[in-house]
Structure formats: structure tokens, C-alpha cells
Design a protein around this motif. Structure first.
Motif, short mmCIF file in Angstrom:
data_model
loop_
_atom_site.label_atom_id
_atom_site.label_comp_id
_atom_site.label_asym_id
_atom_site.label_seq_id
_atom_site.Cartn_x
_atom_site.Cartn_y
_atom_site.Cartn_z
N VAL A 1 0.84 -1.20 0.00
CA VAL A 1 0.00 0.00 0.00
C VAL A 1 0.88 1.25 0.00
CG1 VAL A 1 -1.63 1.34 1.39
CG2 VAL A 1 -2.00 -1.10 1.05
N ALA A 2 1.92 1.24 0.82
CA ALA A 2 2.82 2.39 0.89
C ALA A 2 3.53 2.59 -0.45
CB ALA A 2 3.84 2.20 2.01
N ASN A 3 3.94 1.51 -1.09
CA ASN A 3 4.61 1.61 -2.39
C ASN A 3 3.67 2.13 -3.46
OD1 ASN A 3 7.11 0.80 -1.51
ND2 ASN A 3 6.78 -1.35 -2.00
N ARG A 4 2.41 1.70 -3.42
CA ARG A 4 1.44 2.19 -4.41
C ARG A 4 1.24 3.69 -4.27
NH1 ARG A 4 -2.83 -1.22 -2.68
NH2 ARG A 4 -1.68 -3.15 -2.63
N ILE A 5 1.23 4.17 -3.05
CA ILE A 5 1.07 5.61 -2.83
C ILE A 5 2.30 6.35 -3.32
CG2 ILE A 5 0.92 7.38 -1.04
CD1 ILE A 5 -0.82 5.39 0.55
N ALA A 6 3.48 5.84 -3.02
CA ALA A 6 4.71 6.54 -3.37
C ALA A 6 5.02 6.47 -4.86
CB ALA A 6 5.88 5.95 -2.57
N HIS A 7 4.78 5.34 -5.49
CA HIS A 7 5.22 5.15 -6.87
C HIS A 7 4.08 5.10 -7.88
CE1 HIS A 7 9.23 4.43 -5.40
NE2 HIS A 7 8.75 3.56 -4.54
N GLY A 8 2.87 5.15 -7.42
CA GLY A 8 1.74 4.99 -8.32
C GLY A 8 1.17 6.31 -8.81
N ARG A 9 1.99 7.34 -8.87
CA ARG A 9 1.50 8.64 -9.33
C ARG A 9 1.93 8.86 -10.77
NH1 ARG A 9 3.67 12.97 -5.34
NH2 ARG A 9 5.59 11.88 -5.81
N THR A 10 1.14 9.66 -11.48
CA THR A 10 1.48 9.98 -12.85
C THR A 10 2.58 11.03 -12.87
OG1 THR A 10 -0.16 11.74 -13.02
CG2 THR A 10 -0.89 9.51 -13.59
N LYS A 11 3.14 11.23 -14.04
CA LYS A 11 4.22 12.21 -14.20
C LYS A 11 3.72 13.61 -13.87
CE LYS A 11 7.64 13.70 -17.57
NZ LYS A 11 8.18 13.50 -18.93
N VAL A 12 2.50 13.92 -14.28
CA VAL A 12 1.92 15.24 -14.02
C VAL A 12 1.74 15.46 -12.52
CG1 VAL A 12 -0.10 16.69 -14.42
CG2 VAL A 12 0.82 15.31 -16.27
N GLU A 13 1.28 14.43 -11.82
CA GLU A 13 1.10 14.56 -10.37
C GLU A 13 2.43 14.79 -9.67
OE1 GLU A 13 -0.88 10.88 -9.64
OE2 GLU A 13 -2.88 11.80 -9.70
N LEU B 1 6.47 21.24 -7.93
CA LEU B 1 6.24 22.68 -8.05
C LEU B 1 5.70 23.26 -6.74
CD1 LEU B 1 4.72 23.00 -11.63
CD2 LEU B 1 6.94 23.83 -10.84
N ASP B 2 4.77 22.55 -6.12
CA ASP B 2 4.22 23.01 -4.84
C ASP B 2 5.31 23.08 -3.77
OD1 ASP B 2 1.70 23.29 -5.88
OD2 ASP B 2 0.99 21.34 -5.16
N GLN B 3 6.17 22.08 -3.75
CA GLN B 3 7.25 22.06 -2.77
C GLN B 3 8.23 23.20 -3.02
OE1 GLN B 3 9.49 18.45 -2.82
NE2 GLN B 3 10.41 18.82 -0.82
N ALA B 4 8.57 23.48 -4.28
CA ALA B 4 9.48 24.57 -4.60
C ALA B 4 8.85 25.92 -4.26
CB ALA B 4 9.85 24.52 -6.08
N ARG B 5 7.56 26.06 -4.53
CA ARG B 5 6.86 27.30 -4.21
C ARG B 5 6.86 27.55 -2.71
NH1 ARG B 5 2.05 26.17 -6.35
NH2 ARG B 5 2.77 26.79 -8.40
N ALA B 6 6.61 26.51 -1.94
CA ALA B 6 6.60 26.65 -0.48
C ALA B 6 7.99 27.03 0.02
CB ALA B 6 6.14 25.35 0.16
N ALA B 7 9.03 26.46 -0.55
CA ALA B 7 10.39 26.80 -0.14
C ALA B 7 10.72 28.25 -0.46
CB ALA B 7 11.39 25.87 -0.82
N ARG B 8 10.29 28.72 -1.64
CA ARG B 8 10.54 30.12 -2.01
C ARG B 8 9.79 31.07 -1.08
NH1 ARG B 8 9.48 28.41 -7.23
NH2 ARG B 8 7.50 29.50 -7.17
N LEU B 9 8.55 30.74 -0.75
CA LEU B 9 7.79 31.60 0.16
C LEU B 9 8.45 31.65 1.54
CD1 LEU B 9 4.11 30.66 -0.74
CD2 LEU B 9 5.25 32.84 -1.13
N LEU B 10 8.93 30.52 2.00
CA LEU B 10 9.59 30.48 3.30
C LEU B 10 10.88 31.28 3.29
CD1 LEU B 10 9.53 29.33 6.16
CD2 LEU B 10 10.80 27.36 5.29
N ASP B 11 11.66 31.15 2.23
CA ASP B 11 12.90 31.91 2.12
C ASP B 11 12.63 33.40 2.02
OD1 ASP B 11 14.46 29.67 2.28
OD2 ASP B 11 14.71 29.47 0.10
#
Length: 62
Positions: free
Chosen positions: A24-36, A42-52
């Protein structure tokens, strides 16, 4: 008197339960599409820029 338990069967069922949880954990981690994955990055990079951007400058550093 207690119930008679086949130890091999109990060991195998316990191992199977652990493998199912790992699957189940592997399906969550590796079962995403390229777009996801790109959207998450992008969300992670945006959050890092806002924090900086919210960090305060200290007077001794340049």
C-alpha cells in the motif's frame, strides 16, 4: 484449553499482513502519474521560495 494454532500458518499470515502494508505504501509513493509528480515538486518549490522570502536579514550578514 486454548485453541490449537499451526505456527507455520500464523507466521505466514503475519508476514503477509506486513507485505500488504508495504505494498500500500509503495502504491502511494510510486503509483503517481508524471503530471502529479511535477505538480507536487512545483508546490514544494513554491513553499520553499515563500519560506525563504519571509526570512529576516540579520545586521551582521551581507
Amino acid at each position: 484449553m486454548g485453541e490449537i494454532v499451526n505456527l507455520n500458518r500464523a507466521r505466514k499470515s503475519r508476514a503477509k499482513t506486513g507485505q500488504k502494508a508495504e505494498a500500500v505504501a509503495n502504491r502511494i509513493a510510486h503509483g503517481r502519474t508524471k503530471v502529479e509528480k511535477q505538480a507536487a515538486n512545483l508546490d514544494q518549490a513554491r513553499a520553499a521560495r515563500l519560506l525563504d522570502g519571509k526570512k529576516r536579514d540579520t545586521p551582521g550578514e551581507d
